[in-house]
Design an enzyme around this catalytic site. Structure first.
Site, PDB file in Angstrom:
ATOM      1  N   GLU A  21       0.842  -1.209   0.000  1.00 59.44           N
ATOM      2  CA  GLU A  21       0.000   0.000   0.000  1.00 59.44           C
ATOM      3  C   GLU A  21       0.869   1.248   0.000  1.00 59.44           C
ATOM      4  O   GLU A  21       2.010   1.214   0.461  1.00 59.44           O
ATOM      5  CB  GLU A  21      -0.856   0.026   1.276  1.00 59.44           C
ATOM      6  CG  GLU A  21      -2.295  -0.306   1.083  1.00 59.44           C
ATOM      7  CD  GLU A  21      -3.109   0.721   0.297  1.00 59.44           C
ATOM      8  OE1 GLU A  21      -2.546   1.512  -0.472  1.00 59.44           O
ATOM      9  OE2 GLU A  21      -4.323   0.712   0.456  1.00 59.44           O
ATOM     10  N   ASP A  22       0.305   2.343  -0.463  1.00 62.61           N
ATOM     11  CA  ASP A  22       1.031   3.612  -0.368  1.00 62.61           C
ATOM     12  C   ASP A  22       0.820   4.271   0.988  1.00 62.61           C
ATOM     13  O   ASP A  22       1.746   4.804   1.574  1.00 62.61           O
ATOM     14  CB  ASP A  22       0.654   4.576  -1.510  1.00 62.61           C
ATOM     15  CG  ASP A  22      -0.843   4.782  -1.624  1.00 62.61           C
ATOM     16  OD1 ASP A  22      -1.603   3.893  -1.204  1.00 62.61           O
ATOM     17  OD2 ASP A  22      -1.262   5.832  -2.134  1.00 62.61           O
ATOM     18  N   ASP A  70      -4.256   5.314   6.457  1.00 57.19           N
ATOM     19  CA  ASP A  70      -4.679   6.583   7.056  1.00 57.19           C
ATOM     20  C   ASP A  70      -5.714   6.263   8.152  1.00 57.19           C
ATOM     21  O   ASP A  70      -5.344   6.042   9.306  1.00 57.19           O
ATOM     22  CB  ASP A  70      -5.257   7.426   5.907  1.00 57.19           C
ATOM     23  CG  ASP A  70      -5.545   8.854   6.274  1.00 57.19           C
ATOM     24  OD1 ASP A  70      -5.460   9.198   7.454  1.00 57.19           O
ATOM     25  OD2 ASP A  70      -5.882   9.654   5.385  1.00 57.19           O
ATOM     26  N   PHE A  97      -1.825  16.399   4.547  1.00 52.62           N
ATOM     27  CA  PHE A  97      -2.302  15.844   3.286  1.00 52.62           C
ATOM     28  C   PHE A  97      -1.113  15.725   2.342  1.00 52.62           C
ATOM     29  O   PHE A  97      -0.476  16.725   2.002  1.00 52.62           O
ATOM     30  CB  PHE A  97      -3.405  16.711   2.668  1.00 52.62           C
ATOM     31  CG  PHE A  97      -4.030  16.046   1.483  1.00 52.62           C
ATOM     32  CD1 PHE A  97      -4.926  15.000   1.647  1.00 52.62           C
ATOM     33  CD2 PHE A  97      -3.673  16.399   0.197  1.00 52.62           C
ATOM     34  CE1 PHE A  97      -5.476  14.338   0.550  1.00 52.62           C
ATOM     35  CE2 PHE A  97      -4.215  15.747  -0.908  1.00 52.62           C
ATOM     36  CZ  PHE A  97      -5.113  14.719  -0.716  1.00 52.62           C
ATOM     37  N   ARG A 128       0.277  12.044  -8.927  1.00 50.34           N
ATOM     38  CA  ARG A 128       0.775  10.684  -8.656  1.00 50.34           C
ATOM     39  C   ARG A 128       2.173  10.467  -9.219  1.00 50.34           C
ATOM     40  O   ARG A 128       2.933   9.645  -8.750  1.00 50.34           O
ATOM     41  CB  ARG A 128      -0.160   9.638  -9.286  1.00 50.34           C
ATOM     42  CG  ARG A 128      -1.542   9.540  -8.662  1.00 50.34           C
ATOM     43  CD  ARG A 128      -2.233   8.288  -9.176  1.00 50.34           C
ATOM     44  NE  ARG A 128      -3.670   8.291  -8.984  1.00 50.34           N
ATOM     45  CZ  ARG A 128      -4.286   7.860  -7.899  1.00 50.34           C
ATOM     46  NH1 ARG A 128      -3.590   7.405  -6.879  1.00 50.34           N
ATOM     47  NH2 ARG A 128      -5.605   7.856  -7.820  1.00 50.34           N
TER      48      ARG A 128
HETATM   49  C1  PRP Z   1      -5.913   5.703  -0.669  1.00 48.56           C
HETATM   50  C2  PRP Z   1      -4.686   4.845  -0.397  1.00 48.56           C
HETATM   51  C3  PRP Z   1      -5.230   3.737   0.461  1.00 48.56           C
HETATM   52  C4  PRP Z   1      -6.363   4.406   1.221  1.00 48.56           C
HETATM   53  C5  PRP Z   1      -5.929   4.683   2.626  1.00 48.56           C
HETATM   54  O1  PRP Z   1      -6.622   5.120  -1.719  1.00 48.56           O
HETATM   55  O2  PRP Z   1      -4.123   4.353  -1.584  1.00 48.56           O
HETATM   56  O3  PRP Z   1      -5.724   2.671  -0.313  1.00 48.56           O
HETATM   57  O4  PRP Z   1      -6.654   5.640   0.535  1.00 48.56           O
HETATM   58  O5  PRP Z   1      -6.925   5.358   3.340  1.00 48.56           O
HETATM   59  P1  PRP Z   1      -7.648   4.783   4.625  1.00 48.56           P
HETATM   60  O6  PRP Z   1      -6.628   4.173   5.532  1.00 48.56           O
HETATM   61  O7  PRP Z   1      -8.259   6.035   5.237  1.00 48.56           O
HETATM   62  O8  PRP Z   1      -8.711   3.819   4.203  1.00 48.56           O
HETATM   63  P2  PRP Z   1      -7.793   5.846  -2.543  1.00 48.56           P
HETATM   64  O9  PRP Z   1      -9.114   5.329  -2.086  1.00 48.56           O
HETATM   65  O10 PRP Z   1      -7.600   7.328  -2.488  1.00 48.56           O
HETATM   66  O11 PRP Z   1      -7.564   5.281  -3.986  1.00 48.56           O
HETATM   67  P3  PRP Z   1      -6.260   5.376  -4.924  1.00 48.56           P
HETATM   68  O12 PRP Z   1      -5.225   4.422  -4.352  1.00 48.56           O
HETATM   69  O13 PRP Z   1      -6.749   4.940  -6.253  1.00 48.56           O
HETATM   70  O14 PRP Z   1      -5.766   6.802  -4.875  1.00 48.56           O
END
Ligand code: PRP
Length: 187
Positions: free
Chosen positions: A108-109, A112, A161, A174
């Site tokens: 994962e990136d 949060d 952020f 990105r």
């Molecule tokens: C982002 C990120 C994680 C998630 C983390 O994805 O890549 O998957 O949010 O947030 P959380 O811990 O609050 O659930 P996003 O839904 O923005 O999709 P993306 O990866 O396509 O940008």
């Protein structure tokens, strides 16, 4: 002092470096070595959570020395505003193969609120893998709503952020090679 200033939709978007490309790559090298030691001799499926993890995934798999490694992809998205999650997670695309009896390493990136990862762990458990571990580049504990076990963490960050290196604001930024803090200013 900002490293990147963009005028967009009547506002200035200012991105200030939090981690340089060099800092990110150095951390990935160390993570790759640690993961390679932990999984030596095992068949691992590295699972990229689309879309945010793509740059991290691509660099991390090349920093690991695991001959038995295979790669798969899974799309998850949380509805919400541009900067905050609603907590409603949905699967936008699924793995290409079963992971039964496989060692799954989720990449994962950012973790949060933890809601995306909680959803994914519950979903993966139904597929009967041999094990599941999580590797996240960033962890933002200030926003945590559910606690999920994070096995490998690149950096723990404050409640900012962040964009770049896979992380987006409204699908932009990105492609940046670094991670930066995003701030807005009215024109
Ligand atoms: C982002 C990120 C994680 C998630 C983390 O994805 O890549 O998957 O949010 O947030 P959380 O811990 O609050 O659930 P996003 O839904 O923005 O999709 P993306 O990866 O396509 O940008």
């Amino acid at each position: 002092m900002s490293d990147l200033v963009t005028e967009y939709n009547g506002r200035l978007e200012k991105v200030t470096t939090m981690f340089t490309a060099e800092q990110i790559q150095a951390r990935i090298k160390a993570l790759g070595e640690e993961i390679s030691r932990d999984y030596q001799g095992k068949e691992v499926v590295a699972v990229a959570v689309l879309k945010g993890s793509v740059p991290f995934f691509a660099d991390l798999i090349r920093a690991m020395e695991l001959p038995g490694l295979s790669c798969d992809f899974l799309g998850l998205s949380s509805y919400g505003s541009r900067t905050e999650t609603s907590g409603v997670v949905r699967l936008t695309s699924d793995l290409s193969r079963p992971v039964v009896d496989k060692h799954v390493l989720v990449i994962e990136d950012i973790v949060d609120t933890g809601l995306t990862m909680q959803y994914l762990l519950e979903n993966l458990a139904t597929r009967k893998p041999a094990s599941v571990r999580i590797c996240t580049l960033l962890h933002k504990p200030a926003n945590e709503r559910v606690s999920v076990p994070l096995d490998y963490i690149g950096f723990t960050i404050e409640n900012e952020f962040v964009v770049g290196y896979g992380l987006d604001y409204d699908e932009r930024y990105r492609q940046l090679p670094f991670i930066g803090v995003m701030r807005f200013e009215d024109l």
